[in-house]
Design a protein around this motif. Sequence first.
Motif, mmCIF file in Angstrom:
data_model
loop_
_atom_site.group_PDB
_atom_site.id
_atom_site.type_symbol
_atom_site.label_atom_id
_atom_site.label_comp_id
_atom_site.label_asym_id
_atom_site.label_seq_id
_atom_site.Cartn_x
_atom_site.Cartn_y
_atom_site.Cartn_z
ATOM 1 N N ALA A 98 -23.472 -60.396 6.923
ATOM 2 C CA ALA A 98 -24.496 -59.895 6.012
ATOM 3 C C ALA A 98 -24.863 -61.003 5.031
ATOM 4 O O ALA A 98 -24.036 -61.865 4.711
ATOM 5 N N PHE A 99 -26.098 -61.011 4.561
ATOM 6 C CA PHE A 99 -26.453 -61.914 3.468
ATOM 7 C C PHE A 99 -25.583 -61.561 2.259
ATOM 8 O O PHE A 99 -25.189 -60.398 2.077
ATOM 9 N N PRO A 100 -25.276 -62.535 1.409
ATOM 10 C CA PRO A 100 -24.354 -62.280 0.296
ATOM 11 C C PRO A 100 -24.754 -61.135 -0.628
ATOM 12 O O PRO A 100 -23.896 -60.494 -1.229
ATOM 13 N N ASP A 101 -26.057 -60.871 -0.753
ATOM 14 C CA ASP A 101 -26.497 -59.810 -1.668
ATOM 15 C C ASP A 101 -26.729 -58.468 -0.991
ATOM 16 O O ASP A 101 -27.020 -57.475 -1.658
ATOM 17 N N SER A 102 -26.593 -58.399 0.340
ATOM 18 C CA SER A 102 -27.018 -57.198 1.055
ATOM 19 C C SER A 102 -26.214 -55.954 0.683
ATOM 20 O O SER A 102 -26.785 -54.896 0.386
ATOM 21 N N VAL A 103 -24.892 -56.047 0.718
ATOM 22 C CA VAL A 103 -24.071 -54.851 0.497
ATOM 23 C C VAL A 103 -24.282 -54.284 -0.897
ATOM 24 O O VAL A 103 -24.517 -53.076 -1.073
ATOM 25 N N SER A 104 -24.220 -55.141 -1.900
ATOM 26 C CA SER A 104 -24.363 -54.653 -3.276
ATOM 27 C C SER A 104 -25.767 -54.126 -3.539
ATOM 28 O O SER A 104 -25.946 -53.089 -4.201
ATOM 29 N N ALA A 105 -26.786 -54.822 -3.018
ATOM 30 C CA ALA A 105 -28.161 -54.375 -3.247
ATOM 31 C C ALA A 105 -28.443 -53.054 -2.545
ATOM 32 O O ALA A 105 -29.108 -52.169 -3.102
#
Length: 234
Positions: A98-105
Amino acid sequence: MQVTPAKFKVLTFDVVGTLIDFEAGLTGGLMAIAEESGVDLDGEAALALYGECRRDPAAEKFPDDLARCYQVIAARFGLPTGDEYGARMVEAVAASPAFPDSVSALKRLGGHFRLVAMTNARRWAFERFSTALADPFWKVFTTDDTGTEKPDPAFFEHVFADLAGHGIAKADILHVAQSQYHDIGISRQLGMTNCWIERRHGRAGYGGTIAPESFTEPDFHFTSLAALADAVEA
């Protein structure tokens, strides 16, 4: 730029390239084979050739088609050929992070909208991608479910029909994607509101994604998914 949560009920997402960094999986797999073989590989050139390869009428579903595309890339750049290498590339892309910001976003956006996946990936691969994303989706539509691939309007119509059964109209949907070819252009033609996540911001070309015949100006434009979540919460 602000995205008002009250205006939309659902965010539909392209997955591969928007939430999952398939270019990292693809180049990582190729570079590993190149290093083993003593080949100096240009990763961006290999990505561009992969994008061209995906235009072939003989293309299979993603990521199974990596087995075929690898042979094309190998022949061009002097990498070893053979079924075992094609299988390695299918696995490498299926294991893309996943892109680094995907899960949190996605977690933040899920507090405001129902999240729906619309992916050209096979169901087996999507299940792995979804795990990497912490399984954020309310509904999922893969190429196995729709029988076709974006940018075919039939893919989108399948989703519209399903969501209509839940009282969700086209105007209630914001379509979020990085691919001008697969998503942004066709979503505009179908009358959707769209949001372009320009994952390759600052880099030339379209990388491993098929280049569009023409650029479509999106309704919303961000260079990360986190920026979209920020705009929603602003």
